[in-house]
Design a protein around this motif. Structure first.
Motif, PDB file in Angstrom:
ATOM      1  N   LEU A 132       0.768  -1.220  -0.097  1.00  0.00           N
ATOM      2  CA  LEU A 132       0.040  -0.630   0.009  1.00  0.00           C
ATOM      3  C   LEU A 132       0.708   0.865   0.038  1.00  0.00           C
ATOM      4  CD1 LEU A 132      -2.216  -1.168   2.565  1.00  0.00           C
ATOM      5  CD2 LEU A 132      -2.988  -1.551   0.590  1.00  0.00           C
ATOM      6  N   ALA A 133       0.752   2.063  -1.158  1.00  0.00           N
ATOM      7  CA  ALA A 133       1.662   3.131  -1.348  1.00  0.00           C
ATOM      8  C   ALA A 133       2.878   3.054  -0.751  1.00  0.00           C
ATOM      9  CB  ALA A 133       1.435   4.391  -0.439  1.00  0.00           C
ATOM     10  N   PRO A 134       4.094   1.849  -1.354  1.00  0.00           N
ATOM     11  CA  PRO A 134       5.211   1.832  -1.306  1.00  0.00           C
ATOM     12  C   PRO A 134       6.121   2.380  -1.791  1.00  0.00           C
ATOM     13  CG  PRO A 134       4.132   0.543  -2.939  1.00  0.00           C
ATOM     14  CD  PRO A 134       2.938   1.119  -2.193  1.00  0.00           C
ATOM     15  N   PRO A 135       7.390   3.164  -0.831  1.00  0.00           N
ATOM     16  CA  PRO A 135       8.695   3.993  -0.978  1.00  0.00           C
ATOM     17  C   PRO A 135       8.858   3.132  -2.127  1.00  0.00           C
ATOM     18  CG  PRO A 135       9.070   2.653   1.353  1.00  0.00           C
ATOM     19  CD  PRO A 135       7.223   2.585   0.978  1.00  0.00           C
ATOM     20  N   LEU A 190      -1.586  -0.828  -3.637  1.00  0.00           N
ATOM     21  CA  LEU A 190      -2.741  -0.420  -4.504  1.00  0.00           C
ATOM     22  C   LEU A 190      -1.787   0.982  -3.776  1.00  0.00           C
ATOM     23  CD1 LEU A 190      -4.258  -2.728  -2.516  1.00  0.00           C
ATOM     24  CD2 LEU A 190      -6.063  -1.774  -3.613  1.00  0.00           C
ATOM     25  N   HIS A 191      -2.403   2.201  -4.480  1.00  0.00           N
ATOM     26  CA  HIS A 191      -2.020   3.117  -4.965  1.00  0.00           C
ATOM     27  C   HIS A 191      -2.549   4.872  -5.226  1.00  0.00           C
ATOM     28  CE1 HIS A 191       2.806   5.000  -4.612  1.00  0.00           C
ATOM     29  NE2 HIS A 191       1.826   5.825  -4.104  1.00  0.00           N
ATOM     30  N   ASP A 192      -2.563   5.707  -4.551  1.00  0.00           N
ATOM     31  CA  ASP A 192      -3.599   6.842  -4.582  1.00  0.00           C
ATOM     32  C   ASP A 192      -2.403   7.583  -5.927  1.00  0.00           C
ATOM     33  OD1 ASP A 192      -4.589   9.455  -5.353  1.00  0.00           O
ATOM     34  OD2 ASP A 192      -4.655   9.791  -3.610  1.00  0.00           O
ATOM     35  N   PHE A 200       3.051   7.479  -6.724  1.00  0.00           N
ATOM     36  CA  PHE A 200       2.867   6.499  -7.339  1.00  0.00           C
ATOM     37  C   PHE A 200       3.548   6.021  -8.597  1.00  0.00           C
ATOM     38  CE2 PHE A 200       0.223   4.653 -11.610  1.00  0.00           C
ATOM     39  CZ  PHE A 200      -1.177   3.480 -10.425  1.00  0.00           C
ATOM     40  N   ARG A 201       4.541   6.310  -9.444  1.00  0.00           N
ATOM     41  CA  ARG A 201       6.113   6.475  -9.885  1.00  0.00           C
ATOM     42  C   ARG A 201       5.810   4.886  -8.943  1.00  0.00           C
ATOM     43  NH1 ARG A 201       7.327   4.829 -14.898  1.00  0.00           N
ATOM     44  NH2 ARG A 201       9.220   5.656 -15.317  1.00  0.00           N
ATOM     45  N   ASN A 202       6.570   5.262  -7.645  1.00  0.00           N
ATOM     46  CA  ASN A 202       7.025   4.043  -7.129  1.00  0.00           C
ATOM     47  C   ASN A 202       6.660   2.574  -7.287  1.00  0.00           C
ATOM     48  OD1 ASN A 202       8.434   6.403  -6.225  1.00  0.00           O
ATOM     49  ND2 ASN A 202       7.703   5.573  -3.943  1.00  0.00           N
ATOM     50  N   SER A 203       5.382   2.889  -7.592  1.00  0.00           N
ATOM     51  CA  SER A 203       4.548   1.397  -8.050  1.00  0.00           C
ATOM     52  C   SER A 203       4.155   0.978  -9.331  1.00  0.00           C
ATOM     53  CB  SER A 203       3.382   1.314  -7.576  1.00  0.00           C
ATOM     54  OG  SER A 203       3.197   1.927  -6.022  1.00  0.00           O
ATOM     55  N   GLU A 204       5.017   1.795 -10.155  1.00  0.00           N
ATOM     56  CA  GLU A 204       5.100   0.695 -11.635  1.00  0.00           C
ATOM     57  C   GLU A 204       6.118   0.677 -11.479  1.00  0.00           C
ATOM     58  OE1 GLU A 204       2.168   4.637 -14.244  1.00  0.00           O
ATOM     59  OE2 GLU A 204       4.303   5.364 -13.485  1.00  0.00           O
ATOM     60  N   LEU A 205       7.424   1.578 -10.847  1.00  0.00           N
ATOM     61  CA  LEU A 205       8.779   0.756 -11.306  1.00  0.00           C
ATOM     62  C   LEU A 205       9.100  -0.467 -10.538  1.00  0.00           C
ATOM     63  CD1 LEU A 205      11.392   4.168 -10.561  1.00  0.00           C
ATOM     64  CD2 LEU A 205      10.500   2.650 -12.584  1.00  0.00           C
ATOM     65  N   ARG A 214       0.394  -6.319  -9.780  1.00  0.00           N
ATOM     66  CA  ARG A 214      -0.376  -5.664 -10.588  1.00  0.00           C
ATOM     67  C   ARG A 214      -0.925  -4.528  -9.585  1.00  0.00           C
ATOM     68  NH1 ARG A 214      -6.027  -6.039  -9.324  1.00  0.00           N
ATOM     69  NH2 ARG A 214      -6.017  -8.099  -7.954  1.00  0.00           N
ATOM     70  N   ILE A 215      -1.188  -3.051 -10.581  1.00  0.00           N
ATOM     71  CA  ILE A 215      -1.527  -2.149  -9.285  1.00  0.00           C
ATOM     72  C   ILE A 215      -2.613  -1.598  -9.793  1.00  0.00           C
ATOM     73  CG2 ILE A 215      -0.777   0.367 -10.145  1.00  0.00           C
ATOM     74  CD1 ILE A 215       1.566  -0.245 -10.852  1.00  0.00           C
ATOM     75  N   VAL A 216      -3.902  -1.682  -8.484  1.00  0.00           N
ATOM     76  CA  VAL A 216      -4.340  -0.714  -8.544  1.00  0.00           C
ATOM     77  C   VAL A 216      -4.475   0.270  -8.353  1.00  0.00           C
ATOM     78  CG1 VAL A 216      -6.880  -1.650  -7.502  1.00  0.00           C
ATOM     79  CG2 VAL A 216      -5.652  -3.416  -8.169  1.00  0.00           C
ATOM     80  N   PRO A 217      -4.782   1.358  -8.864  1.00  0.00           N
ATOM     81  CA  PRO A 217      -5.244   2.910  -8.570  1.00  0.00           C
ATOM     82  C   PRO A 217      -6.113   3.320  -8.001  1.00  0.00           C
ATOM     83  CG  PRO A 217      -4.719   2.513 -11.527  1.00  0.00           C
ATOM     84  CD  PRO A 217      -5.351   1.765 -10.414  1.00  0.00           C
ATOM     85  N   CYS A 218      -6.250   4.153  -6.680  1.00  0.00           N
ATOM     86  CA  CYS A 218      -6.774   4.240  -5.689  1.00  0.00           C
ATOM     87  C   CYS A 218      -6.785   5.707  -5.880  1.00  0.00           C
ATOM     88  CB  CYS A 218      -7.109   4.185  -4.708  1.00  0.00           C
ATOM     89  SG  CYS A 218      -6.265   2.260  -4.273  1.00  0.00           S
ATOM     90  N   PRO A 219      -7.722   6.719  -6.839  1.00  0.00           N
ATOM     91  CA  PRO A 219      -7.613   8.041  -7.251  1.00  0.00           C
ATOM     92  C   PRO A 219      -8.097   8.460  -5.708  1.00  0.00           C
ATOM     93  CG  PRO A 219      -9.197   7.039  -8.592  1.00  0.00           C
ATOM     94  CD  PRO A 219      -8.080   6.156  -7.767  1.00  0.00           C
ATOM     95  N   GLY A 220      -8.155  10.085  -4.481  1.00  0.00           N
ATOM     96  CA  GLY A 220      -8.440  10.169  -4.306  1.00  0.00           C
ATOM     97  C   GLY A 220      -8.254   9.120  -2.576  1.00  0.00           C
TER      98      GLY A 220
END
Length: 246
Positions: A132-135, A190-192, A200-205, A214-220
């Motif tokens: 969740l929201a990883p560095p 899971l990342h906003d 969010f780029r962290n999760s992509e990398l 798998r990434i699930v965007p969590c906007p807001g």
């Protein structure tokens, strides 16, 4: 350090079995939910956080047939210690897992996500992890700190080496991509997309180098509200269920 729990966080803990576990990092405050025979899922909070911040995950996981363990990391909440870093939290999680029979899954938030991932390189063998929201890596954080302190080049180098000696790891090795390259199990991130604390780029990398990620965007949802989001809880349960079937 000051421990502040919201009323709903206090309520999560009232339904748990509280226990203090002796580890090499000192006495660790833990809370456990669910049947003793059920697969164990560990919850790992972030920097300056505490176990109850992930309390919203407990009821859905228990209802889905899992046992859940949350703990205050060293130097946090009710646990002993006056320091914390990713390797220390990772090793503590491993010790707790061994005490309770091993983790089927790990759910980590922010620095806790980094510790959960690093634990898998140090001996933990989960069937899947939820980040969740990883560095991304320790190097980035240390560099930003050195910049804020305006350290001269020689002092900066000495500072970095001292921190490496303290943790027992090179900063380059405290990197989510190291765990990603070694992983033999899937990950759910899971990342906003607008998270200001951990981009969010962290999760992509991370996902780019983690087989089956798998990434699930969590906007807001921001960096902290993501922890109290029902859809995030559901996605976590569904993912771990899939790992269980697989």
């Amino acid at each position: 350090r000051e421990l502040r729990r919201m009323p709903r966080e206090e309520a999560y803990l009232t339904s748990a079995r509280a226990m203090v576990v002796a580890t090499t990092a000192g006495s660790i405050a833990t809370w456990e939910w669910g049947a003793a025979s059920a697969p164990l899922v560990g919850l790992v909070h972030g920097w300056e956080g505490h176990a109850a911040q992930l309390g919203g995950f407990t009821a859905p996981l228990v209802a889905a047939g899992f046992r859940v363990l949350a703990f205050d990391s060293p130097g946090h909440g009710e646990s002993a210690g006056n320091e914390a870093n990713v390797p220390l939290i990772a090793r503590t999680a491993i010790e707790l897992g061994k005490t309770l029979g091993g983790f089927f899954g790990l759910v980590g938030h922010s620095m806790g996500a980094a510790a959960a991932a690093m634990a898998t390189t140090l001996g933990a063998t989960p069937a899947g992890v939820v980040l969740l929201a990883p560095p991304l890596c320790q190097v980035d954080r240390i560099t930003r700190l050195a910049d804020r302190l305006q350290l001269a080049s020689g002092v900066r180098t000495a500072f970095i080496r001292a921190l490496e000696r303290k943790t027992g790891f090179r900063h380059e090795d405290v990197d989510m991509r190291v765990a990603a390259r070694r992983a033999s199990f899937p990950a759910l991130l899971l990342h906003d997309p607008a998270d200001r604390s951990c981009p969010f780029r962290n999760s992509e990398l991370i996902a780019a180098e983690w087989p089956g990620a798998r990434i699930v965007p969590c906007p807001g949802r921001g960096h902290l509200r993501i922890l109290s989001t029902h859809e995030v809880h559901r996605q976590t349960v569904d993912f771990l269920h899939t790992c269980r079937r697989g």
